[in-house]
Motif scaffolding. Structure first.
Motif, short mmCIF file in Angstrom:
data_model
loop_
_atom_site.label_atom_id
_atom_site.label_comp_id
_atom_site.label_asym_id
_atom_site.label_seq_id
_atom_site.Cartn_x
_atom_site.Cartn_y
_atom_site.Cartn_z
N GLU A 1 0.81 -1.22 0.00
CA GLU A 1 0.00 0.00 0.00
C GLU A 1 0.85 1.27 0.00
OE1 GLU A 1 -2.49 -0.42 3.39
OE2 GLU A 1 -3.74 -1.99 2.48
N ARG A 2 2.13 1.15 0.27
CA ARG A 2 3.01 2.33 0.24
C ARG A 2 3.50 2.65 -1.18
NH1 ARG A 2 1.02 1.48 4.24
NH2 ARG A 2 -0.31 3.05 3.30
N GLN A 3 3.17 1.78 -2.16
CA GLN A 3 3.54 2.07 -3.54
C GLN A 3 2.53 3.04 -4.14
OE1 GLN A 3 3.87 -1.35 -6.16
NE2 GLN A 3 5.22 -0.26 -7.59
N THR A 4 3.02 4.07 -4.78
CA THR A 4 2.16 5.11 -5.34
C THR A 4 1.79 4.76 -6.79
OG1 THR A 4 3.88 6.49 -6.32
CG2 THR A 4 3.47 6.74 -3.94
N PRO A 5 0.83 5.47 -7.35
CA PRO A 5 0.50 5.23 -8.76
C PRO A 5 1.68 5.40 -9.70
CG PRO A 5 -1.25 6.48 -7.70
CD PRO A 5 -0.13 6.39 -6.71
N ALA A 6 2.65 6.24 -9.31
CA ALA A 6 3.82 6.46 -10.18
C ALA A 6 4.76 5.26 -10.19
CB ALA A 6 4.58 7.71 -9.74
N GLY A 7 4.69 4.41 -9.16
CA GLY A 7 5.53 3.22 -9.12
C GLY A 7 6.53 3.17 -7.98
N GLY A 8 6.90 4.34 -7.45
CA GLY A 8 7.80 4.39 -6.31
C GLY A 8 7.06 4.16 -5.01
N PHE A 9 7.80 4.22 -3.91
CA PHE A 9 7.22 4.01 -2.59
C PHE A 9 7.41 5.24 -1.71
CE2 PHE A 9 7.50 -0.24 -4.13
CZ PHE A 9 6.61 -1.02 -3.40
N VAL A 10 6.57 5.35 -0.69
CA VAL A 10 6.71 6.37 0.35
C VAL A 10 7.00 5.67 1.67
CG1 VAL A 10 5.20 8.03 -0.82
CG2 VAL A 10 4.21 6.39 0.81
N PHE A 11 7.40 6.44 2.68
CA PHE A 11 7.82 5.85 3.94
C PHE A 11 6.67 5.37 4.82
CE2 PHE A 11 11.87 8.38 3.51
CZ PHE A 11 12.69 7.28 3.43
N ASP A 12 5.58 6.13 4.85
CA ASP A 12 4.51 5.81 5.80
C ASP A 12 3.17 6.27 5.25
OD1 ASP A 12 4.37 8.62 6.30
OD2 ASP A 12 5.92 8.44 7.82
N GLU A 13 2.14 6.15 6.06
CA GLU A 13 0.79 6.46 5.59
C GLU A 13 0.58 7.94 5.33
OE1 GLU A 13 -1.95 4.80 8.34
OE2 GLU A 13 -1.51 2.71 7.80
N SER A 14 1.36 8.81 5.97
CA SER A 14 1.16 10.24 5.80
C SER A 14 1.95 10.82 4.63
CB SER A 14 1.54 10.99 7.09
OG SER A 14 2.93 10.83 7.35
N ALA A 15 2.97 10.11 4.15
CA ALA A 15 3.83 10.64 3.08
C ALA A 15 3.13 10.53 1.74
CB ALA A 15 5.15 9.88 3.06
N LYS A 16 3.42 11.48 0.86
CA LYS A 16 2.77 11.53 -0.45
C LYS A 16 3.75 11.40 -1.62
CE LYS A 16 -1.08 12.37 1.73
NZ LYS A 16 -2.05 11.27 1.93
#
Length: 580
Positions: A200-215
């Motif tokens: 669920e931390r993978q974004t539509p662009a393909g990369g990842f974010v650190f936590d639920e609040s990061a965009k």
């Protein structure tokens, strides 16, 4: 030195900041490991080996830089880089004994002996055991229990058992520590929930974010997510998108950049990108450009900076020069552009991706660096940083024991804890923006009859005692200053040296860090200061070229940080709050 001359001009960087003038351990580890993955070596491996080896202490551990105390973070980075370079690591018996002292009865490991365990340190320690010492973990069942208790109700893993929000980095450190220690033994976490949280931390662009609040997609977060999934026997849910996003972070004829809208390549971005691609069975589209960039970050004396040396500023050195220039007559017209450039650089290090100031742009935000930036801008009467962002970030960082660590997820220590309150004070914000009762509880946990410790199980020092007294003064808001003055007089006087200044331990050699912290606290409590004794100490640490050594035993200047402490003690009637 004329008061209108700004020192250390040779350490200015092309973008207006300043650097400390030496290689950085964090950058050296990342560069050596990345080159190793790509089948390459530093241009002069022997010099880099000497740089890394110089930070080993007699206890077998390694420090961030020569002269500091050993910690697990520096020990892991140093030994792993030395191993990659094929170098012998001496004193392995002492190292094994020392690293065991960083563990408590809970089963986890701490950054320094006596500190609370966290997943960062536990990862570093377990990999050092497995890959450097070649031994199993003592008390393996305790470690299994500690790692197993990191899972949170959302499925992710936190920084500590039962506390700390879920974070991709915590998932990576825990999963990798388990694999290093126990191989393919069944893992103690609810597997589908953990993998689902990571996916669920993978974004539509393909990369990842650190936590639920990061965009914003982040190369470091992506690397840690990919490696965490690999340690769990999994791959990213949208693997092709992840590969494409990582590869897109490399511009034509250059190395990798960490975020969108951030144009500067750095060593950590290269490390993260190459590590992620390697895990996914891929390589950069231009490996030669990555290698060429890393080699340009190598210093002639050995070791690496995070960008080319002329571009590799850091917030501590930049704040130090701004403080030095202001105290040293920096208001002269000829220095206004220089000081304005330093201030602009500090603002640029307050990137939108984290609430605090980064040590180096593209690296994580740190409490101590944020304090230096805030204090330097205040002393120079330049525009201050975004106070609301800083306060929100500090609230997020306060640990469950009431204290603060250097960065997100690290266990509490006195330096970071008093720095958080010093930041609030410099911004004109009240201490009760934080949990003050918890802050008092952390201070109490570090208290002894003779003074205060760096962390609850560490040794008492002059600096940590002075910092704790200042912390209590900031919490008290002047209501019991007389009582604190009495306590301060009793606790600090044993550290006064016959050579002038103050020593870390009673009857020890005086040093700049201890002296600055004690004098800063005496000023805060409006206690008398022996000016002639201080001047005698400063004369002993001031070198013929008008730089400052860290102690009277030093034969070389300590760079811009020692220069700032020495200059401020010499010329400032009221010291700014800066901590080391």
């Amino acid at each position: 030195m004329p008061l209108d001359v700004l020192p250390f001009s040779e350490l200015r960087t092309s973008d207006g900041g300043a650097r400390q003038g030496t290689a950085d351990l964090w950058c050296t580890y990342a560069a050596v490991r990345t080159l190793t993955w790509l089948g390459e070596k530093p241009a002069d491996p022997e010099k880099t080996v000497r740089f890394l080896s110089a930070a080993q202490n007699s206890d077998g551990g390694f420090a961030w830089q020569k002269g500091l105390t050993s910690d697990v973070w520096a020990t892991y980075y140093s030994t792993q880089a030395l191993s990659d370079l094929g170098a012998e690591i001496p004193h392995l018996a002492e190292l094994k004994e020392w690293i065991g002292t960083t563990r408590d009865s809970s089963g986890g490991f701490a950054m320094t002996p006596g500190q609370r365990p966290d997943v960062w340190a536990t990862y570093y320690a377990t990999r050092t055991y497995a890959e450097i010492l070649g031994t199993g973990i003592p008390r393996p069942d305790d470690l299994k229990s500690w790692l197993g208790s990191l899972q949170r109700t959302d499925g992710g893993l936190g920084w500590y058992p039962g506390a700390g929000e879920s974070d991709v980095r915590a998932c990576y450190y825990a999963a990798t520590a388990w694999r290093a220690s126990f191989g393919d033994e069944p893992r103690p976490w609810a597997h589908p929930a953990l993998v689902g949280w990571l996916d669920e931390r993978q974004t539509p662009a393909g990369g990842f974010v650190f936590d639920e609040s990061a965009k914003a997609d982040d190369l470091w977060a992506t690397f840690r997510a990919v490696r965490a999934l690999a340690a769990l026997g999994e791959r990213p849910d949208r693997e092709a998108d992840c590969v494409d996003w990582v590869i897109s972070r490399q511009p034509a004829a250059g190395s990798f950049t960490r975020w969108d809208d951030y144009p500067d390549a750095d060593v950590w971005a290269a490390f993260s990108a190459v590590g992620a691609l390697q895990t996914l069975g891929r390589t950069p589209r231009d490996t030669a450009a990555v290698v060429a960039f890393l080699q340009e970050c190598e210093l002639p004396e050995g070791g690496f900076t995070y960008r080319r040396a002329g571009d590799a500023g850091d917030s501590l050195a930049t704040a130090a020069l701004l403080l030095t220039g202001t105290a040293n007559g920096g208001g002269a017209d000829r220095n206004l552009d220089t000081l304005d450039g330093l201030a602009r650089w500090l603002h640029a290090a307050h990137l939108p991706y984290e609430g605090g100031v980064m040590y180096m742009p593209g690296r994580g935000a740190e409490v101590r660096c944020t304090l230096w930036a805030v204090s330097a801008l205040a002393a120079a009467r330049r525009e201050q940083l975004d106070a609301d962002r800083l306060v929100a970030w500090l609230r997020l960082l306060q640990n469950t024991d009431g204290g603060f660590g250097y960065w997100h997820g690290r266990a509490s220590d006195m330096v970071a804890t008093v720095s958080a309150l010093d930041i609030l004070a410099a911004l004109g914000r009240p201490a009760d923006e934080l949990d003050t009762a918890a802050l008092r509880s952390f201070a109490d946990s570090c208290r002894t009859d003779t003074g205060y410790r760096y962390s609850p199980g560490a040794a008492v020092t002059a600096a940590s005692t002075a910092q704790a007294l200042r912390l209590l003064h900031l919490l008290d808001d002047g209501r019991d200053t007389d009582g604190l003055r009495t306590i301060a007089g009793r606790l600090l006087s044993p550290y006064a040296s016959r050579l002038g200044g103050y020593a870390s331990q009673s009857r020890g050699i005086p040093d700049l860090v201890s002296t600055y912290q004690v004098v800063l606290t005496l000023q805060a409590l409006e206690l008398p200061l022996d000016g002639p004794e201080l001047s005698r100490f400063l004369a002993r640490v001031r070198l013929p070229d008008d730089t400052f050594a860290w102690s009277p035993l030093g034969r070389r200047g300590g760079g811009p940080l020692a220069g700032a402490l020495g200059t401020l003690l010499t010329h400032s009637s009221r010291l700014p709050a800066i901590n080391l």
